[in-house]
Design an enzyme around this catalytic site. Structure first.
Site, PDB file in Angstrom:
ATOM      1  N   THR A  64     -33.160  17.750  14.620  1.00 34.36           N
ATOM      2  CA  THR A  64     -31.979  18.176  13.842  1.00 34.36           C
ATOM      3  C   THR A  64     -30.653  17.954  14.570  1.00 34.36           C
ATOM      4  O   THR A  64     -29.605  18.352  14.063  1.00 34.36           O
ATOM      5  CB  THR A  64     -32.063  19.662  13.428  1.00 34.36           C
ATOM      6  OG1 THR A  64     -31.988  20.483  14.604  1.00 34.36           O
ATOM      7  CG2 THR A  64     -33.331  19.955  12.666  1.00 34.36           C
ATOM      8  N   GLY A  65     -30.684  17.318  15.734  1.00 34.21           N
ATOM      9  CA  GLY A  65     -29.451  17.003  16.464  1.00 34.21           C
ATOM     10  C   GLY A  65     -29.162  15.515  16.348  1.00 34.21           C
ATOM     11  O   GLY A  65     -28.859  15.000  15.264  1.00 34.21           O
TER      12      GLY A  65
ATOM     13  N   ASP B  59     -33.262  17.628  25.396  1.00 36.19           N
ATOM     14  CA  ASP B  59     -33.996  16.829  26.391  1.00 36.19           C
ATOM     15  C   ASP B  59     -33.214  16.805  27.719  1.00 36.19           C
ATOM     16  O   ASP B  59     -33.782  17.056  28.802  1.00 36.19           O
ATOM     17  CB  ASP B  59     -34.156  15.409  25.820  1.00 36.19           C
ATOM     18  CG  ASP B  59     -35.148  14.550  26.564  1.00 36.19           C
ATOM     19  OD1 ASP B  59     -35.844  15.064  27.454  1.00 36.19           O
ATOM     20  OD2 ASP B  59     -35.224  13.349  26.246  1.00 36.19           O
TER      21      ASP B  59
ATOM     22  N   ASP C 147     -30.435  29.073  24.578  1.00 34.38           N
ATOM     23  CA  ASP C 147     -30.857  27.918  25.370  1.00 34.38           C
ATOM     24  C   ASP C 147     -32.356  28.039  25.677  1.00 34.38           C
ATOM     25  O   ASP C 147     -32.786  28.970  26.363  1.00 34.38           O
ATOM     26  CB  ASP C 147     -30.036  27.923  26.668  1.00 34.38           C
ATOM     27  CG  ASP C 147     -30.385  26.777  27.592  1.00 34.38           C
ATOM     28  OD1 ASP C 147     -31.281  25.976  27.269  1.00 34.38           O
ATOM     29  OD2 ASP C 147     -29.751  26.699  28.655  1.00 34.38           O
ATOM     30  N   ILE C 148     -33.138  27.080  25.208  1.00 34.00           N
ATOM     31  CA  ILE C 148     -34.600  27.146  25.359  1.00 34.00           C
ATOM     32  C   ILE C 148     -35.028  27.090  26.825  1.00 34.00           C
ATOM     33  O   ILE C 148     -36.104  27.576  27.183  1.00 34.00           O
ATOM     34  CB  ILE C 148     -35.277  26.018  24.529  1.00 34.00           C
ATOM     35  CG1 ILE C 148     -36.748  26.332  24.262  1.00 34.00           C
ATOM     36  CG2 ILE C 148     -35.117  24.649  25.193  1.00 34.00           C
ATOM     37  CD1 ILE C 148     -37.396  25.435  23.223  1.00 34.00           C
TER      38      ILE C 148
HETATM   39  N1  AR6 Z   1     -31.787  24.823  23.809  1.00 35.67           N
HETATM   40  C1  AR6 Z   1     -32.241  24.863  22.523  1.00 35.67           C
HETATM   41  N2  AR6 Z   1     -31.855  23.994  21.565  1.00 35.67           N
HETATM   42  C2  AR6 Z   1     -30.970  23.036  21.926  1.00 35.67           C
HETATM   43  C3  AR6 Z   1     -30.450  22.925  23.241  1.00 35.67           C
HETATM   44  C4  AR6 Z   1     -30.898  23.868  24.205  1.00 35.67           C
HETATM   45  N3  AR6 Z   1     -30.486  23.848  25.469  1.00 35.67           N
HETATM   46  N4  AR6 Z   1     -29.589  21.866  23.261  1.00 35.67           N
HETATM   47  C5  AR6 Z   1     -29.570  21.347  22.018  1.00 35.67           C
HETATM   48  N5  AR6 Z   1     -30.381  22.059  21.204  1.00 35.67           N
HETATM   49  P1  AR6 Z   1     -31.441  17.076  19.968  1.00 35.67           P
HETATM   50  P2  AR6 Z   1     -33.246  15.366  18.379  1.00 35.67           P
HETATM   51  C6  AR6 Z   1     -30.687  21.862  19.779  1.00 35.67           C
HETATM   52  O1  AR6 Z   1     -30.282  16.185  19.691  1.00 35.67           O
HETATM   53  O2  AR6 Z   1     -32.377  15.521  17.186  1.00 35.67           O
HETATM   54  C7  AR6 Z   1     -32.201  13.214  22.978  1.00 35.67           C
HETATM   55  O3  AR6 Z   1     -31.270  12.322  23.524  1.00 35.67           O
HETATM   56  C8  AR6 Z   1     -29.706  21.083  18.927  1.00 35.67           C
HETATM   57  O4  AR6 Z   1     -28.642  21.918  18.481  1.00 35.67           O
HETATM   58  O5  AR6 Z   1     -31.612  17.617  21.332  1.00 35.67           O
HETATM   59  O6  AR6 Z   1     -34.731  15.558  18.216  1.00 35.67           O
HETATM   60  C9  AR6 Z   1     -33.631  12.716  23.111  1.00 35.67           C
HETATM   61  O7  AR6 Z   1     -33.819  12.028  24.325  1.00 35.67           O
HETATM   62  C10 AR6 Z   1     -30.587  20.641  17.772  1.00 35.67           C
HETATM   63  O8  AR6 Z   1     -30.649  21.651  16.761  1.00 35.67           O
HETATM   64  O9  AR6 Z   1     -32.852  16.336  19.603  1.00 35.67           O
HETATM   65  C11 AR6 Z   1     -33.748  11.811  21.919  1.00 35.67           C
HETATM   66  O10 AR6 Z   1     -33.206  10.538  22.181  1.00 35.67           O
HETATM   67  C12 AR6 Z   1     -31.973  20.511  18.399  1.00 35.67           C
HETATM   68  O11 AR6 Z   1     -31.888  21.101  19.706  1.00 35.67           O
HETATM   69  C13 AR6 Z   1     -32.918  12.499  20.856  1.00 35.67           C
HETATM   70  O12 AR6 Z   1     -31.961  13.283  21.572  1.00 35.67           O
HETATM   71  C14 AR6 Z   1     -32.440  19.074  18.550  1.00 35.67           C
HETATM   72  O13 AR6 Z   1     -31.338  18.257  18.915  1.00 35.67           O
HETATM   73  C15 AR6 Z   1     -33.753  13.435  20.032  1.00 35.67           C
HETATM   74  O14 AR6 Z   1     -32.963  13.925  18.973  1.00 35.67           O
END
Ligand code: AR6
Length: 180
Positions: free
Chosen positions: A125-126, A41, A17-18
């Site tokens: 990537t999420g 986020d 968890d970042i």
């Molecule tokens: N710590 C580290 N990495 C994480 C955590 C955490 N606590 N939680 C998730 N990840 P995403 P996006 C990873 O969906 O694809 C939001 O609603 C996750 O497994 O968070 O850039 C924003 O407001 C994945 O590999 O971001 C935007 O609307 C990575 O973080 C949208 O999502 C990114 O996943 C952005 O989508």
């Protein structure tokens, strides 16, 4: 944990968890409103507390590929750099350049602020659906390309939440290692 020396910096790989990291800045994979969302986020806003949203409201959003910095509030990290990754659209909408810009602009802000350590999540990537292997290649190339141009940054941490990203970054970072 993987740890690779690159130029004058260290590249580190961490799974977890970042929001727990004690670094000068963590990067948030935000959306263009900068007013919070799901994924990383949501986790950052929950951990930093409501003052973060108050500061974000003053920023008037952020374009895809750009980055803006705030205080870290209740996080162990001193600052948060909010960047907006591209939504994956099959790769024909300039996604690789936009994703690389997220990393470059975040590193530029950190360098201009004199920071020495920064942690990145796997941007796009999420929820935004960017293929993890392609995103990993672009992220590592953007970061190493930036360090090749010189920077005050000493420590860059790639924080992977899921096993697939962790394995991809382990391979990518290990392939940078050149025994002296
Ligand atoms: N710590 C580290 N990495 C994480 C955590 C955490 N606590 N939680 C998730 N990840 P995403 P996006 C990873 O969906 O694809 C939001 O609603 C996750 O497994 O968070 O850039 C924003 O407001 C994945 O590999 O971001 C935007 O609307 C990575 O973080 C949208 O999502 C990114 O996943 C952005 O989508």
């Amino acid at each position: 944990m993987t740890f690779i020396s690159y130029q004058n910096a260290s590249l580190e790989l961490v799974q977890g968890d970042i929001t727990r990291l004690d670094v000068d800045a963590i990067v948030n994979a935000a959306n263009s409103s900068l007013l919070g969302g799901g994924g990383v986020d949501g986790a950052i806003h929950r951990a930093a507390g409501p003052d973060l949203l108050h500061e974000c409201r003053l920023l008037h959003g952020c374009k895809t590929g750009d980055a803006k910095m705030t205080n870290g509030y209740r996080l162990p990290a001193r600052h948060i750099i909010h960047t907006v990754g591209p939504v994956w659209n099959g790769g024909h909408k300039n996604e690789p350049e936009l994703l690389a810009n997220c990393y470059r602009h975040s590193l530029t802000l950190a360098t201009e602020a004199g920071l020495t350590s920064i942690a990145f999540p796997n941007i796009s990537t999420g929820i935004y659906g960017y293929p993890k292997d392609k995103a990993c290649q672009t992220a590592v190339a953007a970061v190493t390309g930036f360090l090749d141009q010189n920077s005050s940054l000493k420590r860059i941490v790639f924080v992977c939440f899921d096993d697939e990203n962790f394995a991809l970054y382990e391979t990518a970072l290990t392939s940078l290692y050149q025994p002296s």
